[in-house]
Design a protein around this motif. Structure first.
Motif, PDB file in Angstrom:
ATOM      1  N   SER A 117       0.811  -1.219   0.000  1.00 22.23           N
ATOM      2  CA  SER A 117       0.000   0.000   0.000  1.00 22.23           C
ATOM      3  C   SER A 117       0.842   1.265   0.000  1.00 22.23           C
ATOM      4  CB  SER A 117      -0.908   0.021   1.233  1.00 22.23           C
ATOM      5  OG  SER A 117      -0.144   0.248   2.408  1.00 22.23           O
ATOM      6  N   GLY A 118       2.112   1.159   0.371  1.00 23.62           N
ATOM      7  CA  GLY A 118       2.971   2.331   0.488  1.00 23.62           C
ATOM      8  C   GLY A 118       3.095   2.850   1.903  1.00 23.62           C
ATOM      9  N   LEU A 119       2.310   2.302   2.849  1.00 21.80           N
ATOM     10  CA  LEU A 119       2.359   2.797   4.224  1.00 21.80           C
ATOM     11  C   LEU A 119       3.742   2.615   4.837  1.00 21.80           C
ATOM     12  CD1 LEU A 119       1.016   3.860   6.808  1.00 21.80           C
ATOM     13  CD2 LEU A 119       0.375   1.506   7.346  1.00 21.80           C
ATOM     14  N   ALA A 120       4.313   1.437   4.689  1.00 21.82           N
ATOM     15  CA  ALA A 120       5.627   1.187   5.281  1.00 21.82           C
ATOM     16  C   ALA A 120       6.692   2.104   4.664  1.00 21.82           C
ATOM     17  CB  ALA A 120       6.024  -0.277   5.109  1.00 21.82           C
ATOM     18  N   HIS A 121       6.573   2.356   3.375  1.00 17.25           N
ATOM     19  CA  HIS A 121       7.544   3.210   2.684  1.00 17.25           C
ATOM     20  C   HIS A 121       7.547   4.637   3.239  1.00 17.25           C
ATOM     21  CE1 HIS A 121       9.961   4.839  -0.576  1.00 17.25           C
ATOM     22  NE2 HIS A 121       9.019   5.748  -0.800  1.00 17.25           N
ATOM     23  N   LEU A 122       6.392   5.091   3.720  1.00 22.19           N
ATOM     24  CA  LEU A 122       6.272   6.463   4.212  1.00 22.19           C
ATOM     25  C   LEU A 122       6.448   6.573   5.722  1.00 22.19           C
ATOM     26  CD1 LEU A 122       3.298   7.838   2.079  1.00 22.19           C
ATOM     27  CD2 LEU A 122       5.753   8.152   1.733  1.00 22.19           C
ATOM     28  N   THR A 123       6.735   5.455   6.380  1.00 23.50           N
ATOM     29  CA  THR A 123       6.844   5.455   7.836  1.00 23.50           C
ATOM     30  C   THR A 123       8.283   5.190   8.246  1.00 23.50           C
ATOM     31  OG1 THR A 123       4.591   4.586   7.973  1.00 23.50           O
ATOM     32  CG2 THR A 123       5.928   4.462   9.964  1.00 23.50           C
ATOM     33  N   GLY A 124       8.838   6.058   9.087  1.00 19.54           N
ATOM     34  CA  GLY A 124      10.210   5.919   9.547  1.00 19.54           C
ATOM     35  C   GLY A 124      11.018   7.172   9.241  1.00 19.54           C
ATOM     36  N   PHE A 125      12.305   7.112   9.523  1.00 15.68           N
ATOM     37  CA  PHE A 125      13.195   8.246   9.279  1.00 15.68           C
ATOM     38  C   PHE A 125      13.778   8.186   7.873  1.00 15.68           C
ATOM     39  CE2 PHE A 125      12.891   8.114  13.834  1.00 15.68           C
ATOM     40  CZ  PHE A 125      12.894   9.461  14.196  1.00 15.68           C
ATOM     41  N   ALA A 126      14.106   9.340   7.337  1.00 18.48           N
ATOM     42  CA  ALA A 126      14.576   9.424   5.953  1.00 18.48           C
ATOM     43  C   ALA A 126      15.809   8.564   5.714  1.00 18.48           C
ATOM     44  CB  ALA A 126      14.859  10.881   5.588  1.00 18.48           C
ATOM     45  N   ASP A 127      16.697   8.486   6.714  1.00 21.73           N
ATOM     46  CA  ASP A 127      17.924   7.711   6.541  1.00 21.73           C
ATOM     47  C   ASP A 127      17.827   6.323   7.161  1.00 21.73           C
ATOM     48  OD1 ASP A 127      17.773   8.529   9.143  1.00 21.73           O
ATOM     49  OD2 ASP A 127      19.850   9.234   9.286  1.00 21.73           O
ATOM     50  N   GLY A 128      16.618   5.912   7.517  1.00 23.97           N
ATOM     51  CA  GLY A 128      16.413   4.596   8.120  1.00 23.97           C
ATOM     52  C   GLY A 128      15.536   3.711   7.266  1.00 23.97           C
TER      53      GLY A 128
END
Length: 402
Positions: free
Chosen positions: A147-158
């Motif tokens: 869905s893209g949720l995981a891709h948008l969750t977290g830190f930019a460098d993580g």
């Protein structure tokens, strides 16, 4: 008071979360749900996760709430006959097996609609009933990834991250309940008779997230995970920690509320800075805004932050732990945490709140086969026949049921 869905009859062949949550949401408002489990294979949610003091899984207590439990081998000839009798008088059937399971058992939608042309069938699967990924196994985390949720969750460098709850399964349950009610409305209005609601587990999140696709296709912007800030900073906000160690989330949803927020953290000098005259201009300098909010919050206690934000009518919300949720005065006032007599375990009550026909928690998840005898009696089976079905292994009963 009559529950709004008290005449709605639902058969649940679902398991785990996605399908069962859709029926649980409807059972809160009076739907008569019969959950069917195989005599030798119960829903894994009975055993998954922590157990209450009585030894019953707390997850099962809430997912099995308000449901009657029938232990039935519906793949056997005798079980199929019982299932047919149930289907003939039902409004809805819910299943969340892999595509093809019902068809191989000889009870696909065509057969079910022969038995009952008005039956609404909710089919939940990993990737839907058709397409190149139809037969690929999937769980909630795979759906969160697609869905893209995981891709948008977290830190930019993580790394990408999953949320702290089964987001895909839970939103699928919610969307499944919506799909059922839409299909029932279409049936009531004579637009369609029974129809199939085909729902893939990744699709509810895809629909609720929504904006990344039009952002890319319409504005050529690709959202990226951004740690404590939003993937696309279109308004000021983020997650911050006060000087006394309390996490708060800060947000503003319009130019007016953004100005109030800036005035709270930086006074007139910040709020009147021409770089922040509109949300569009502000979005070009969001790192400056984030740093200003962070400097203010980290240098003040929670009480000081709340007082200053209240003075400017700006929003800073404390991040509640579970312990704080169950004691929160607003949540208690709303009646959002409930239980039943004799139960220590509390659960989230029926939502939404209806003024004339509110939902009701009648009981928590019951033992395997808890209602087998009463259900079969209502279908016309006498006690001798029920005992014979039990001895043959086609039906299971709870020993305490009479």
């Amino acid at each position: 008071m009559t529950s709004p869905l008290h005449q709605l009859k639902i058969i649940e062949l679902g398991h785990v979360i996605a399908g069962p949550l859709s029926t649980s949401l409807l059972s809160d408002f009076g739907a008569d749900v019969i959950k069917i489990e195989a005599p030798n294979r119960t829903d894994m949610m009975r055993d998954l996760g922590p157990k209450a003091g009585d030894g019953v899984g707390v997850w099962w207590k809430t997912l099995g709430r308000n449901k009657k439990i029938l232990s039935l081998d519906w793949k056997s000839g005798e079980g199929r006959d019982i299932l047919r009798r149930l289907v003939e008088s039902a409004d809805v059937l819910v299943e969340n097996f892999r595509p093809g399971v019902l068809e191989r058992a000889g009870i696909g939608p065509e057969t079910l609609h022969e038995w009952n042309p008005d039956l609404v069938i909710l089919r939940v699967s990993g990737y839907g009933q058709g397409g190149p990924m139809r037969d690929v196994p999937a769980f909630g985390r795979a759906a969160e990834a697609m869905s893209g949720l995981a891709h948008l969750t977290g830190f930019a460098d993580g790394p990408p991250m999953h949320p702290g709850f089964p987001a895909a399964d839970s939103t699928t349950g919610l969307m499944g309940a919506l799909g059922i009610m839409i299909a029932l409305f279409a049936r009531e209005k004579g637009i369609a008779r029974g129809q199939v609601v085909d729902l893939a587990v990744f699709e509810a999140l895809l629909r609720l997230m929504d904006y990344p696709v039009p952002a890319l296709t319409g504005a050529n912007l690709s959202p990226r995970r951004n740690g404590l800030r939003q993937p696309m900073d279109f308004a000021p906000g983020g997650m911050f920690r006060t000087s006394d160690g309390v996490w708060v989330t800060v947000s503003a949803g319009s130019a007016e509320t953004a100005q109030r927020l800036l005035r709270a953290v930086g006074g007139d000098a910040l709020a009147d800075d021409p770089r922040f005259a509109t949300l569009g201009e502000m979005s070009q300098h969001m790192a400056v805004v984030f740093d200003a909010i962070n400097d203010f919050v980290t240098q003040h206690t929670l009480a000081e932050v709340e007082a200053e934000f209240a003075r400017h009518d700006a929003v800073a919300s404390r991040v509640l732990s579970v312990e704080e949720i169950v004691t929160n005065e607003q949540i208690r006032h709303r009646g959002d945490i409930v239980s039943v007599e004799g139960e220590q375990t509390q659960v989230i009550g029926p939502i939404p709140h209806l003024s004339a026909t509110p939902g009701e928690l009648r009981w928590l998840g019951r033992p395997p086969g808890a209602d087998s005898r009463s259900i079969l009696r209502n279908l016309g089976y006498d006690d001798d026949r029920i005992s014979a079905l039990c001895e043959a292994g086609f039906v299971g009963v709870d020993g305490s049921e009479t």
